[in-house]
Design a protein around this motif. Structure first.
Motif: not given
Length: 199
Positions: A49-70
């Motif tokens: 669960d801890g490993v999956r939480a870290r993976e999901l957080d990292a992927q979610f963060h990457r999904m929001k990055l283009p919007i945040a940068r723009a």
């Protein structure tokens, strides 16, 4: 100055999504009092669960990055542009070249109109991210451990950046009207004899 302040606020609110990976990877890394205050910082997660939480957080963060940068780019550009206009006004460019005020009016109208599709794109992209299966899985994982605040909906900083963008569009439209009024005032003063407006 109000336009510059709004640009700064958009930049700051947008940087919230850019600067933090959030969730399971965020608070434990702070260490110190936060780690102990949260009882080992999300100690409910362990093993897979801890490993999956870290993976999901990292992927979610990457999904929001283009919007945040723009949105950060838009906020920074608005702030820089309006500060440049303030500087040119302080150097009395509108007095020496009244046509500059008409150019400023056109620029303000374009910015006011351009912010509308930008806001639509911003909220549409955020809704796409929050409606993604990855976000839903992340939300369910955190809720299964009793943690709140990871819902797949617009957060305060997202909403604030959008609201500041709406206000900026209105302010730029008002600024266009003030630029036309300033142009008329400068032309009227320049047509008067010099002793009529000198101190």
């Amino acid at each position: 100055m109000v336009e510059a302040l709004l640009g700064l606020l958009i930049l700051v609110c947008s940087s919230v999504s850019y600067g933090s990976a959030g969730g399971y990877t965020g608070i434990p890394d702070l260490g110190s009092i936060y780690y102990y205050q949260y009882g080992g910082a999300f100690s409910g997660f362990s093993g897979p669960d801890g490993v999956r939480a870290r993976e999901l957080d990292a992927q979610f963060h990457r999904m929001k990055l283009p919007i945040a940068r723009a949105s950060m780019a838009v906020g920074g550009a608005l702030m820089a542009l309006t500060l440049l206009l303030v500087l040119l006004g302080a150097l009395r460019l509108p007095w020496r070249c009244p046509a500059w005020l008409l150019l400023e009016c056109v620029l303000d109208v374009l910015l006011a109109l351009g912010l509308l599709p930008a806001l639509y794109f911003y909220f549409h992209q955020l809704q796409t991210v929050y409606a993604s299966p990855l976000c839903k899985e992340r939300e369910q994982l955190y809720q299964s451990k009793g943690y709140q605040g990871f819902s797949c909906s617009l957060h305060g900083a997202d909403i604030a950046a959008g609201l500041f963008g709406c206000v900026a569009a209105l302010v730029f439209a008002l600024s266009a009207g003030l630029a036309v009024r300033g142009f008329r005032t400068v032309r009227r003063l320049q047509e008067k004899p010099a002793h009529a407006y000198e101190l």
